[in-house]
Design an enzyme around this catalytic site. Structure first.
Site: not given
Ligand code: 5GP
Length: 138
Positions: A102, A104
């Site tokens: 993903h 951001h």
């Molecule tokens: P990563 O740390 O993997 O780059 O980002 C994961 C993102 O997913 C984080 O920014 C976190 O806030 C978001 N996130 C975690 N759980 C959920 C969820 O259940 N729904 C949504 N929409 N975002 C989530």
């Protein structure tokens, strides 16, 4: 490391849990981050399965980057942000917490520091409103 389909974004893509969706087509889902680092923090999630950038199909990356740009512009218009940070983490040591690729899109506002990564949960009504305001700019 291999892809584990039980990750939370896999569940959202399969419709098993809800999300504040901004946009969806055959290649990607765009939704609000529920623990936003700033107002309007949006995620672009390719539907092609990979843990992160490192194991992604280059063709899937090529397909999604124009959407990332389009969503970044829409987020900036909808939020009146002064800038946009694009972030993408690969493996836990680098900050990744959800193991489905993903991107951001994080609005930056003059004089306001970003909240911590994956910090406090946002208000659902506010996320729903932001999702429709951003969708209207696409
Ligand atoms: P990563 O740390 O993997 O780059 O980002 C994961 C993102 O997913 C984080 O920014 C976190 O806030 C978001 N996130 C975690 N759980 C959920 C969820 O259940 N729904 C949504 N929409 N975002 C989530």
């Amino acid at each position: 490391m291999t892809y584990d389909p039980s990750n939370i974004f896999g569940k959202i893509l399969r419709g098993e849990i809800p999300a504040h969706k901004v946009y969806e087509d055959e290649t990607a889902l765009v939704m609000m981050d529920i623990f936003p680092q700033s107002r309007g923090h949006t995620l672009v999630i390719p539907k092609a399965v990979s843990r992160n950038l490192l194991d992604a199909d280059p063709a899937a990356l090529a397909a999604v980057i124009p959407l990332v740009q389009k969503v970044a512009k829409a987020v900036k218009s909808a939020t009146n942000a002064d800038g946009i940070r694009l972030a993408q983490f690969n493996e836990a040591t680098a900050g990744q917490t959800v193991f489905h690729l993903h991107f951001h899109i994080i609005p930056a506002y003059e004089g306001t520091a970003l909240a911590p990564h994956a910090g406090g949960k946002a208000d659902d009504a506010e996320l729903a409103a932001l999702a429709s305001e951003i969708a209207a700019q696409l």
